[in-house]
Design an enzyme around this catalytic site. Structure first.
Site, short mmCIF file in Angstrom:
data_model
loop_
_atom_site.label_atom_id
_atom_site.label_comp_id
_atom_site.label_asym_id
_atom_site.label_seq_id
_atom_site.Cartn_x
_atom_site.Cartn_y
_atom_site.Cartn_z
N GLY A 29 50.60 60.92 -40.22
CA GLY A 29 51.52 60.22 -41.12
C GLY A 29 51.32 60.63 -42.57
O GLY A 29 50.46 61.46 -42.89
N SER A 30 52.12 60.02 -43.45
CA SER A 30 52.11 60.45 -44.86
C SER A 30 50.83 60.03 -45.58
O SER A 30 50.36 60.75 -46.47
CB SER A 30 53.34 59.88 -45.58
OG SER A 30 53.37 58.47 -45.48
N ASP A 82 43.04 56.43 -39.92
CA ASP A 82 44.46 56.57 -39.59
C ASP A 82 45.28 55.61 -40.44
O ASP A 82 44.73 54.67 -41.04
CB ASP A 82 44.66 56.26 -38.08
CG ASP A 82 45.94 56.88 -37.53
OD1 ASP A 82 46.82 57.29 -38.31
OD2 ASP A 82 46.06 56.94 -36.28
N GLY A 83 46.57 55.82 -40.49
CA GLY A 83 47.49 54.91 -41.17
C GLY A 83 47.96 53.83 -40.21
O GLY A 83 47.50 53.74 -39.07
N ALA A 84 48.91 53.00 -40.66
CA ALA A 84 49.48 51.97 -39.79
C ALA A 84 50.86 51.58 -40.32
O ALA A 84 51.18 51.82 -41.48
CB ALA A 84 48.57 50.74 -39.76
N ASP A 85 51.64 50.97 -39.44
CA ASP A 85 52.96 50.48 -39.84
C ASP A 85 52.91 49.02 -40.24
O ASP A 85 53.64 48.59 -41.11
CB ASP A 85 53.97 50.71 -38.70
CG ASP A 85 54.10 52.20 -38.41
OD1 ASP A 85 54.48 52.94 -39.33
OD2 ASP A 85 53.76 52.63 -37.30
N LYS A 95 51.42 50.44 -34.70
CA LYS A 95 51.36 51.86 -35.05
C LYS A 95 52.38 52.63 -34.21
O LYS A 95 52.92 52.12 -33.25
CB LYS A 95 49.96 52.43 -34.79
CG LYS A 95 48.98 52.06 -35.89
CD LYS A 95 47.64 52.77 -35.76
CE LYS A 95 47.70 54.25 -35.63
NZ LYS A 95 48.42 54.94 -36.72
N GLU A 104 46.72 58.51 -30.94
CA GLU A 104 46.06 57.70 -31.98
C GLU A 104 45.21 56.61 -31.34
O GLU A 104 44.10 56.33 -31.79
CB GLU A 104 47.12 57.07 -32.90
CG GLU A 104 47.80 58.11 -33.79
CD GLU A 104 48.95 57.56 -34.62
OE1 GLU A 104 49.27 58.18 -35.62
OE2 GLU A 104 49.53 56.53 -34.24
N LYS A 122 52.19 47.26 -46.07
CA LYS A 122 51.93 47.25 -44.63
C LYS A 122 51.19 45.99 -44.17
O LYS A 122 51.05 45.74 -42.98
CB LYS A 122 51.08 48.47 -44.24
CG LYS A 122 51.67 49.82 -44.65
CD LYS A 122 52.86 50.18 -43.81
CE LYS A 122 53.44 51.55 -44.12
NZ LYS A 122 52.57 52.68 -43.88
C1 5RP Z 1 52.13 57.53 -36.72
C2 5RP Z 1 51.55 56.29 -37.28
C3 5RP Z 1 51.34 56.25 -38.75
O1 5RP Z 1 49.99 56.00 -39.00
C4 5RP Z 1 52.16 55.15 -39.33
O2 5RP Z 1 53.53 55.37 -38.98
C5 5RP Z 1 52.03 55.07 -40.86
O3 5RP Z 1 52.59 56.19 -41.44
P1 5RP Z 1 52.62 56.43 -43.00
O4 5RP Z 1 51.22 56.70 -43.43
O5 5RP Z 1 53.52 57.64 -43.16
O6 5RP Z 1 53.20 55.22 -43.67
O7 5RP Z 1 51.24 55.35 -36.59
O8 5RP Z 1 52.35 57.44 -35.33
#
Ligand code: 5RP
Length: 227
Positions: A29-30, A82-85, A95, A104, A122
Site C-alpha cells: 500500500g501507499s 503493514d498498513g490498514a484500511d 485490510k 498480508e 484510519k
Molecule cells: C492492502 C492493504 C493496505 O495496507 C491498506 O489498503 C492501506 O493502504 P494505504 O497505506 O495505501 O492507505 O491492506 O491490501
C-alpha cells in the site's frame, strides 16, 4: 500534517523497530511504499535483513532497491509492518483495500510483532464503514458470494470481477454495516468454502503507529491467547 505526510511520518517512525538482522515482513500500500523508500535509502544498514513481501508489488519495490527478499521462509518472523484500511480501539483491522489481504494475513500471523502504520483517518471506534474485502476462488464464485450475502451483507466483486489477486483469485467486497462483533463476522466467513481469506485481522496487531495532524501517536495492544 496532511494525510500523505501523516502516512510518511508513521512509516518513518516505524523504521526504528526494524532489527539490523533477521526476517521481517513488509506489507502493501501507499503507507508501506513510504517505508520501503526509507529502507531503500539505507540499504547498507539493512543488509543483514531479509524481507518477506506481502505482494508482488512490494516484492518488486524491495528488489529494485537491491534488498534481500524471500518468499519461502519457514518459522516465525521477528516483525511485520503493514498498513490498514480501518483500525478499531482494540487494534482489530479491516485490510485488503489493495487486494493483498491473504498474503498480508499469512505474514502477520507468523510474526512475533505486527506493527500497523496508518494516518489518523484510519482509526475508528467500530469497524465497518470501509467495506470488507474477501478473497474468493473463481470456482463457483457466484455461489460463494450468495453464501456471504446470506450472512446479511451486500456484496459486489472488486472492479466488477476484473481485479485478480496475486494468487489468481477474485475479491468480493462485502458491506456488513457497522460491526458490533467483528470476531464473530470473521468466524462466520471462515466456514464458507470458496473463501480463501477475509480482511478482518482480529487480535493480531501488537502496535499501531498513527500519523496525526501534529505528530505521532503510538498504540500498544496485547494479543489475547486462544482467539
Ligand atoms: C492492502 C492493504 C493496505 O495496507 C491498506 O489498503 C492501506 O493502504 P494505504 O497505506 O495505501 O492507505 O491492506 O491490501
Amino acid at each position: 500534517m496532511d494525510i500523505m505526510e501523516q502516512k510518511r511520518s508513521a512509516a518513518k517512525y516505524s523504521l526504528s523497530f526494524i532489527p539490523r538482522s533477521g526476517i521481517v515482513g513488509i506489507g502493501t500500500g501507499s503507507t508501506v511504499k513510504y517505508l520501503i523508500d526509507l529502507i531503500g535509502e539505507n540499504t547498507d544498514y539493512f543488509r543483514e535483513v531479509t524481507f518477506v513481501p506481502t505482494s508482488i508489488q512490494t516484492e518488486y519495490l524491495l528488489r529494485e532497491y537491491g534488498l534481500n527478499v524471500t518468499v519461502s521462509f519457514k518459522g516465525k518472523m521477528l516483525l511485520d509492518i503493514d498498513g490498514a484500511d480501518e483500525i478499531d480501539t482494540q487494534g482489530n483491522l479491516i485490510k485488503g483495500g489493495g487486494g493483498a489481504l491473504t498474503r498480508e494475513k499469512i505474514v502477520a500471523y507468523n510474526s512475533e510483532e505486527f506493527i500497523v502504520i496508518a494516518d489518523s483517518g484510519k482509526y475508528v471506534s467500530q469497524l465497518g464503514k470501509f467495506k470488507l474485502p474477501i478473497e474468493i476462488l473463481p470456482f463457483l464464485a457466484d455461489q460463494t458470494i450468495e453464501n456471504i450475502r446470506n450472512l446479511g451483507a451486500s456484496v459486489q466483486l472488486k472492479d466488477s470481477g476484473s481485479f485478480v489477486t496475486d494468487n489468481g483469485n477474485l475479491i468480493a467486497i462485502a458491506d456488513f454495516g457497522m460491526m458490533k462483533d467483528p470476531a464473530s463476522v470473521a468466524r462466520s466467513l471462515s466456514v464458507i468454502p470458496g473463501i480463501v481469506e477475509n480482511g478482518l485481522f482480529i487480535n493480531m496487531t501488537t502496535r499501531a503507529i498513527e500519523g496525526t495532524e501534529a505528530s505521532i501517536r503510538e498504540h500498544v495492544y496485547f494479543r489475547k491467547n486462544g482467539e
